[in-house]
Design an enzyme around this catalytic site. Structure first.
Site: not given
Length: 172
Positions: A134, A137
């Site tokens: 991700c 993230c």
């Protein structure tokens, strides 16, 4: 510090993945992360990849180093990142302002108030974000760790631990 259980697990790694057997020993002896940080990242990554034999081995060796609070934070980080990496990866990949400007509306209290330290929890979160791939993230947790005073070497070792844990989960 004992790595008895992880060493037994290493023996189960087939010769086709011998590199992972060697890498597992190497990354668990980080020169940049403390033992608590190293084992917390290894455990949260193990929880994240959901390989039961790997979880059992890492947990058995880690608990003596990180204690129950560290175990709880590693599990909490893996669980929260299981949720966050899906949500934030969606928002990032769709690239519509209408999604990225909305409030997530997802509880993440443990991330703000961990049982151990914010730094340790962030390291665990980064390890899980790496496995999930991700980008949003990864950027957020890397930035947070650098603001907490960690070095790029410490971030790099966190990524290496998570990568090896993922590889070992596949190998066994």
């Amino acid at each position: 510090m004992t790595v008895e259980n992880v060493n037994k697990l290493r023996e189960e790694i087939p010769d086709a993945a011998k590199d992972l057997r060697l890498n597992l020993s190497t990354v668990l002896q980080s020169q940049y992360l403390s033992p608590e940080q190293t084992w917390s990242v290894a455990l949260s990554a193990s929880f994240f990849v959901q390989q039961s034999r790997l979880i059992e081995a890492v947990l058995a060796d880690a608990v003596g180093v990180i204690g129950q609070e560290g175990v709880d934070d590693a599990r909490g980080a893996a669980a929260i990142m299981g949720m966050n990496t899906v949500y934030y990866r969606f928002c990032h990949m769709i690239s519509k302002e209408s999604y990225s400007t909305r409030m997530a509306g997802l509880r993440m209290n443990r991330m703000v108030n961990p049982s151990t330290t914010k730094t340790q929890f962030e390291l665990c979160s980064l390890g899980c974000a790496v496995i999930a791939g991700c980008e949003a993230c990864l950027q957020a947790h890397e930035e947070s760790l650098l603001k907490e005073g960690l070095t790029e070497e410490q971030v790099h070792d966190t990524v290496r631990i998570a990568a090896v844990i993922q590889g070992v989960a596949i190998a066994i």
